[in-house]
Design a protein around this motif. Structure first.
Motif, PDB file in Angstrom:
ATOM      1  N   ILE A   1       0.222   5.748 -18.753  1.00  0.00           N
ATOM      2  CA  ILE A   1       0.090   4.109 -20.115  1.00  0.00           C
ATOM      3  C   ILE A   1       1.851   3.697 -19.167  1.00  0.00           C
ATOM      4  CG2 ILE A   1       0.092   2.230 -21.632  1.00  0.00           C
ATOM      5  CD1 ILE A   1      -1.651   5.160 -22.500  1.00  0.00           C
ATOM      6  N   PRO A   2       2.868   4.095 -20.456  1.00  0.00           N
ATOM      7  CA  PRO A   2       4.452   3.546 -19.837  1.00  0.00           C
ATOM      8  C   PRO A   2       4.575   3.267 -18.228  1.00  0.00           C
ATOM      9  CG  PRO A   2       4.059   5.744 -20.783  1.00  0.00           C
ATOM     10  CD  PRO A   2       3.364   5.207 -20.505  1.00  0.00           C
ATOM     11  N   ILE A   3       4.273   4.089 -17.580  1.00  0.00           N
ATOM     12  CA  ILE A   3       4.561   4.674 -16.022  1.00  0.00           C
ATOM     13  C   ILE A   3       4.124   3.165 -15.436  1.00  0.00           C
ATOM     14  CG2 ILE A   3       4.045   5.897 -14.163  1.00  0.00           C
ATOM     15  CD1 ILE A   3       6.298   7.136 -15.830  1.00  0.00           C
ATOM     16  N   LEU A   4       2.966   3.009 -15.517  1.00  0.00           N
ATOM     17  CA  LEU A   4       2.656   1.764 -14.933  1.00  0.00           C
ATOM     18  C   LEU A   4       2.965   0.783 -14.937  1.00  0.00           C
ATOM     19  CD1 LEU A   4      -1.542   2.174 -15.256  1.00  0.00           C
ATOM     20  CD2 LEU A   4      -0.052   2.643 -13.348  1.00  0.00           C
ATOM     21  N   ILE A   5       3.261   0.289 -16.629  1.00  0.00           N
ATOM     22  CA  ILE A   5       4.940  -0.597 -16.686  1.00  0.00           C
ATOM     23  C   ILE A   5       5.772  -0.437 -16.414  1.00  0.00           C
ATOM     24  CG2 ILE A   5       5.965  -1.727 -19.139  1.00  0.00           C
ATOM     25  CD1 ILE A   5       3.524  -0.668 -21.073  1.00  0.00           C
ATOM     26  N   PHE A   6       6.420   0.914 -16.277  1.00  0.00           N
ATOM     27  CA  PHE A   6       7.380   1.124 -15.691  1.00  0.00           C
ATOM     28  C   PHE A   6       7.405   0.884 -13.941  1.00  0.00           C
ATOM     29  CE2 PHE A   6       9.834   3.822 -12.549  1.00  0.00           C
ATOM     30  CZ  PHE A   6      11.309   3.740 -12.918  1.00  0.00           C
ATOM     31  N   PHE A   7       6.566   0.771 -13.270  1.00  0.00           N
ATOM     32  CA  PHE A   7       6.024   0.741 -12.020  1.00  0.00           C
ATOM     33  C   PHE A   7       6.538  -0.686 -11.369  1.00  0.00           C
ATOM     34  CE2 PHE A   7       4.699   4.744 -10.343  1.00  0.00           C
ATOM     35  CZ  PHE A   7       5.772   4.842  -9.814  1.00  0.00           C
ATOM     36  N   GLY A   8       5.378  -2.015 -12.687  1.00  0.00           N
ATOM     37  CA  GLY A   8       5.374  -2.618 -12.464  1.00  0.00           C
ATOM     38  C   GLY A   8       6.302  -4.127 -13.238  1.00  0.00           C
ATOM     39  N   TYR A   9       7.292  -3.477 -13.749  1.00  0.00           N
ATOM     40  CA  TYR A   9       9.452  -3.652 -13.867  1.00  0.00           C
ATOM     41  C   TYR A   9       9.879  -4.036 -12.432  1.00  0.00           C
ATOM     42  CZ  TYR A   9      13.443  -4.070 -15.280  1.00  0.00           C
ATOM     43  OH  TYR A   9      15.065  -4.881 -15.341  1.00  0.00           O
ATOM     44  N   ARG A  10       9.451  -2.723 -11.788  1.00  0.00           N
ATOM     45  CA  ARG A  10      10.758  -1.964 -10.530  1.00  0.00           C
ATOM     46  C   ARG A  10       9.613  -3.362  -9.502  1.00  0.00           C
ATOM     47  NH1 ARG A  10      13.335   2.783 -10.037  1.00  0.00           N
ATOM     48  NH2 ARG A  10      14.876   3.426 -11.837  1.00  0.00           N
ATOM     49  N   PHE A  11       8.585  -2.727  -9.561  1.00  0.00           N
ATOM     50  CA  PHE A  11       8.320  -4.076  -8.175  1.00  0.00           C
ATOM     51  C   PHE A  11       8.131  -5.757  -8.202  1.00  0.00           C
ATOM     52  CE2 PHE A  11       4.204  -6.711  -6.793  1.00  0.00           C
ATOM     53  CZ  PHE A  11       4.416  -6.326  -5.568  1.00  0.00           C
ATOM     54  N   TYR A  12       8.156  -6.667  -9.631  1.00  0.00           N
ATOM     55  CA  TYR A  12       8.830  -7.562 -10.170  1.00  0.00           C
ATOM     56  C   TYR A  12      10.177  -7.537  -9.465  1.00  0.00           C
ATOM     57  CZ  TYR A  12       9.475 -11.768 -13.012  1.00  0.00           C
ATOM     58  OH  TYR A  12       9.709 -12.863 -12.883  1.00  0.00           O
ATOM     59  N   THR A  13      11.093  -6.553  -9.642  1.00  0.00           N
ATOM     60  CA  THR A  13      12.871  -6.912  -9.571  1.00  0.00           C
ATOM     61  C   THR A  13      12.776  -6.308  -7.853  1.00  0.00           C
ATOM     62  OG1 THR A  13      12.683  -5.231 -10.629  1.00  0.00           O
ATOM     63  CG2 THR A  13      12.675  -6.370 -12.123  1.00  0.00           C
ATOM     64  N   SER A  14      12.190  -6.248  -7.590  1.00  0.00           N
ATOM     65  CA  SER A  14      11.785  -5.676  -6.332  1.00  0.00           C
ATOM     66  C   SER A  14      13.114  -4.214  -6.141  1.00  0.00           C
ATOM     67  CB  SER A  14      12.248  -6.811  -5.389  1.00  0.00           C
ATOM     68  OG  SER A  14      11.522  -7.740  -5.215  1.00  0.00           O
ATOM     69  N   GLU A  15      12.614  -3.592  -7.416  1.00  0.00           N
ATOM     70  CA  GLU A  15      13.622  -2.410  -7.034  1.00  0.00           C
ATOM     71  C   GLU A  15      12.867  -1.278  -6.930  1.00  0.00           C
ATOM     72  OE1 GLU A  15      15.255  -2.264 -11.385  1.00  0.00           O
ATOM     73  OE2 GLU A  15      17.052  -3.613 -10.499  1.00  0.00           O
ATOM     74  N   ILE A  16      11.632  -1.213  -6.769  1.00  0.00           N
ATOM     75  CA  ILE A  16      11.247  -0.026  -6.862  1.00  0.00           C
ATOM     76  C   ILE A  16      11.522   0.441  -5.323  1.00  0.00           C
ATOM     77  CG2 ILE A  16       8.733  -1.576  -5.525  1.00  0.00           C
ATOM     78  CD1 ILE A  16       7.287   0.689  -7.357  1.00  0.00           C
ATOM     79  N   SER A  17      11.463   1.717  -5.088  1.00  0.00           N
ATOM     80  CA  SER A  17      11.905   2.273  -3.810  1.00  0.00           C
ATOM     81  C   SER A  17      10.929   3.059  -3.315  1.00  0.00           C
ATOM     82  CB  SER A  17      12.977   4.071  -4.154  1.00  0.00           C
ATOM     83  OG  SER A  17      13.491   3.416  -4.825  1.00  0.00           O
ATOM     84  N   PHE A  18       9.535   3.027  -3.192  1.00  0.00           N
ATOM     85  CA  PHE A  18       8.050   3.828  -2.482  1.00  0.00           C
ATOM     86  C   PHE A  18       8.206   2.640  -1.355  1.00  0.00           C
ATOM     87  CE2 PHE A  18       3.683   3.415  -1.708  1.00  0.00           C
ATOM     88  CZ  PHE A  18       3.980   5.353  -1.494  1.00  0.00           C
TER      89      PHE A  18
END
Length: 294
Positions: free
Chosen positions: A183-200
């Motif tokens: 649950i908190p991980i999906l929220i975190f991934f969503g934030y990273r994706f929205y801010t274009s900070e996700i490394s994957f």
């Protein structure tokens, strides 16, 4: 009982060498790497459950308020333990991680004696005392990040105790822990994706493939460990656990070139002396039991 020991040996060998895998993923920061461990772990479980269909076993993990409460506690413990370990490996603190898992058997023994009322024989008490002296050497020296070592030891030791008291199926319980953590991980991934900070999505094909294995790398030793905890004593788990930090120590000093001081040498000598005494006593006691039962 023999399968329980084999499961414990396998899990600690796996954990002892897992730093090699995490070192391959230095492109990802600790937060995102923890997220991948949980995300891919849940997907791996779901694929497995499509064939096994363990719905009854899953319900048995949460069929009482006590189990639900303990499941929440175990989830917090394993979630934070994973994060600190991945952070330690990624920031060059493999040696402190190995120290933490050298301390962890003391935590298991203490919990086994004071909480589960397990008894220690004379040689085992001597071994625990000598290992405790080794811990005091570490604590008094100020070498490295001792807070990392203590947190890893206490969180994982308490996790083993909680899982033993829950007495729920190993794999199904672990799946629910990871599902809650998702649950908190999906929220975190969503934030990273929205801010274009996700490394994957910025990683190479090799790095994407390797990080997608994080779930399997997480699940295999934990399932084996939970099986061992359910089938052998907590003090025996503490003995077997020295396998993992020994391998981590070898990697840290001889492969990754981390600093090893005379203080480390004194403390490790005391801890290994304790391990030899404890092992000798356990082997001798087991042999006497087999003879008396023959």
């Amino acid at each position: 009982m023999n399968l329980g020991y084999l499961a414990g040996i396998f899990s600690f060998f796996f954990w002892g060498l897992i730093a090699i895998y995490w070192k391959q993923l230095s492109f990802f920061d600790s937060y995102e790497l923890l997220g991948h461990r949980i995300f891919w772990g849940v997907l791996t479980f779901l694929l497995y459950f499509l064939f096994k269909r363990p719905w009854g076993a899953l319900r048995s993990c949460i069929d009482t308020p006590r189990k639900r409460k303990l499941l929440g506690v175990s989830t917090i413990l394993i979630f934070t333990n994973w994060f600190v370990f991945v952070w330690a490996v990624g920031t060059g603190h493999v040696l402190e991680a190995s120290i933490g898992y050298f301390i962890n058997p003391l935590v298991n023994v203490a919990l086994g004696v004071f909480v589960l009322k397990e008894t220690l024989r004379a040689k085992q008490k001597l071994a625990v005392f000598i290992a405790f002296l080794g811990l005091l050497v570490f604590l008094s020296s100020g070498v490295g990040r001792i807070d990392v070592s203590l947190f890893l030891a206490l969180s994982f030791g308490t996790y083993g105790l909680v899982r033993k008291k829950m007495n729920i199926p190993s794999m199904e319980g672990l799946f629910l822990e990871m599902l809650i953590s998702l649950i908190p991980i999906l929220i975190f991934f969503g934030y990273r994706f929205y801010t274009s900070e996700i490394s994957f999505f910025k990683a190479s094909s090799y790095e994407m493939f390797m990080v997608s294995l994080a779930g399997i790398a997480t699940l295999i030793p934990l399932v084996s460990f939970n099986y061992a905890v359910k089938n052998i004593s907590l003090t025996s788990v503490g003995l077997l656990q020295y396998i993992a930090p020994t391998l981590q120590f070898i990697l840290a000093v001889f492969i990754y070139g981390e600093l090893f001081t005379i203080t480390h040498a004194y403390a490790f000598s005391l801890i290994w002396c304790a391990l030899i005494i404890y092992t000798f006593d356990l082997v001798l006691f087991s042999r006497m039991q087999r003879i008396s039962n023959a």
